[in-house]
Design an enzyme around this catalytic site. Sequence first.
Site, short mmCIF file in Angstrom:
data_model
loop_
_atom_site.label_atom_id
_atom_site.label_comp_id
_atom_site.label_asym_id
_atom_site.label_seq_id
_atom_site.Cartn_x
_atom_site.Cartn_y
_atom_site.Cartn_z
N LYS A 158 27.80 -59.64 3.58
CA LYS A 158 26.72 -60.35 4.35
C LYS A 158 27.15 -60.09 5.87
O LYS A 158 26.12 -59.77 6.73
CB LYS A 158 26.82 -61.56 4.07
CG LYS A 158 26.17 -62.00 2.75
CD LYS A 158 26.65 -63.53 2.11
CE LYS A 158 26.08 -63.65 0.71
NZ LYS A 158 26.32 -64.63 0.10
N GLN B 117 29.88 -70.36 1.26
CA GLN B 117 29.72 -69.65 0.07
C GLN B 117 30.20 -70.28 -1.37
O GLN B 117 31.59 -71.06 -1.20
CB GLN B 117 30.85 -68.44 0.46
CG GLN B 117 30.84 -67.40 -0.87
CD GLN B 117 29.89 -66.55 -0.99
OE1 GLN B 117 28.80 -66.35 -0.10
NE2 GLN B 117 29.07 -65.87 -2.10
N ASP C 190 20.52 -70.72 2.84
CA ASP C 190 20.47 -70.21 1.58
C ASP C 190 19.28 -71.12 0.89
O ASP C 190 19.24 -71.13 -0.58
CB ASP C 190 21.78 -71.10 1.06
CG ASP C 190 22.78 -70.14 0.55
OD1 ASP C 190 22.43 -69.03 0.23
OD2 ASP C 190 24.01 -70.44 0.43
N1 GUN Z 1 27.46 -67.35 -4.25
C1 GUN Z 1 27.01 -66.50 -5.05
N2 GUN Z 1 25.65 -66.21 -4.65
C2 GUN Z 1 25.66 -67.02 -3.50
C3 GUN Z 1 24.65 -67.33 -2.58
O1 GUN Z 1 23.33 -66.84 -2.78
N3 GUN Z 1 24.78 -68.33 -1.73
C4 GUN Z 1 25.95 -68.97 -1.64
N4 GUN Z 1 26.04 -70.01 -0.70
N5 GUN Z 1 26.93 -68.71 -2.44
C5 GUN Z 1 26.77 -67.90 -3.40
#
Ligand code: GUN
Length: 305
Positions: free
Chosen positions: A53, A97, A120
């Site tokens: 990311k 995350q 998110d």
């Molecule tokens: N863990 C796995 N996929 C995601 C996501 O799309 N967002 C977040 N915050 N954590 C994740």
Amino acid sequence: MGTWLEGKPVADRIRENVRQEAEHYQQAHGAVPGLVGVLVGENPASQSYLRMKEKACRSLGFFGQILYLPGDTTREGLKIRIEALNDDDKVDGILVQLPLPKGFDTHEVISWIDPEKDVDGIHPYSLGLLLQNLPGPRACTPLGVLELIKSTGERIEGKDVVVIGRSLIVGKPLAAMITNENGTVTICHSKTKDLAGVAARADILVAAMGKPGFVGPEFVKAGAVVIDVGSNAVTDPAVVRALFGDDPKRGKEIQDKGYTWVGDVQPRVIDKAKWLTPSPGGVGPLTIAMLMKNTLEAFKRRRRF
Ligand code: GUN
């Protein structure tokens, strides 16, 4: 025999649009979108997702940073860091995350994020907007799933859509988004009776339960669109061989790294489906592209562009 539905071409198109729009705002206003990913502890998969990311941010000219916090961070310690990011004007998006280490209340932690910065789309306020079908940030992976389905030219309106999995970040928001698109949605989970029978009625089947190779041909109606959201690290070569066939690339990966990534859907489903996303290489690239798009949207909303 169906067609593999690769994520990269669709994701590249979205990222290029985002890059061009961000460039316009930088030239016109001298400002760039900013995203901070928060990682608590040392989960290796989470580290690798966040690095991807961060890299995506850099490639689009965004400000991107990972805030690494130790696994023994306290509830109060995490709250203070999130509040500081809420107050930091160069940060448009905050992503905590998941999964968080044991002991944290995920819903409580997400609720500390300023809803304006919830890229998110899983803050209770964002989820409320989603249920009301009002504009607001939407969860990235479900957005990516919709983009992939639409890229095939198949319509969602009036279709029977089955989603296997009811997580906060995929299954539940996706079901609401499909409802908003006038699809007829069924959410299945571990307590569903005759899961394969229910799935096999779907025009569009989305597997998002996190079980390697769980979905075989008996779950799939001939000609269905099948989207595999699963991304599972598997260490046992015998399991990989049984569910995913004799793939020398996967065998070598297990030898070199100790694991290989596999989806929730067995590749032999391609014989029955009209479309099937590979995993890796299907939904994953879309999740990151949609995160970049959400960050750009948060930037525009916050700065009234
Ligand atoms: N863990 C796995 N996929 C995601 C996501 O799309 N967002 C977040 N915050 N954590 C994740």
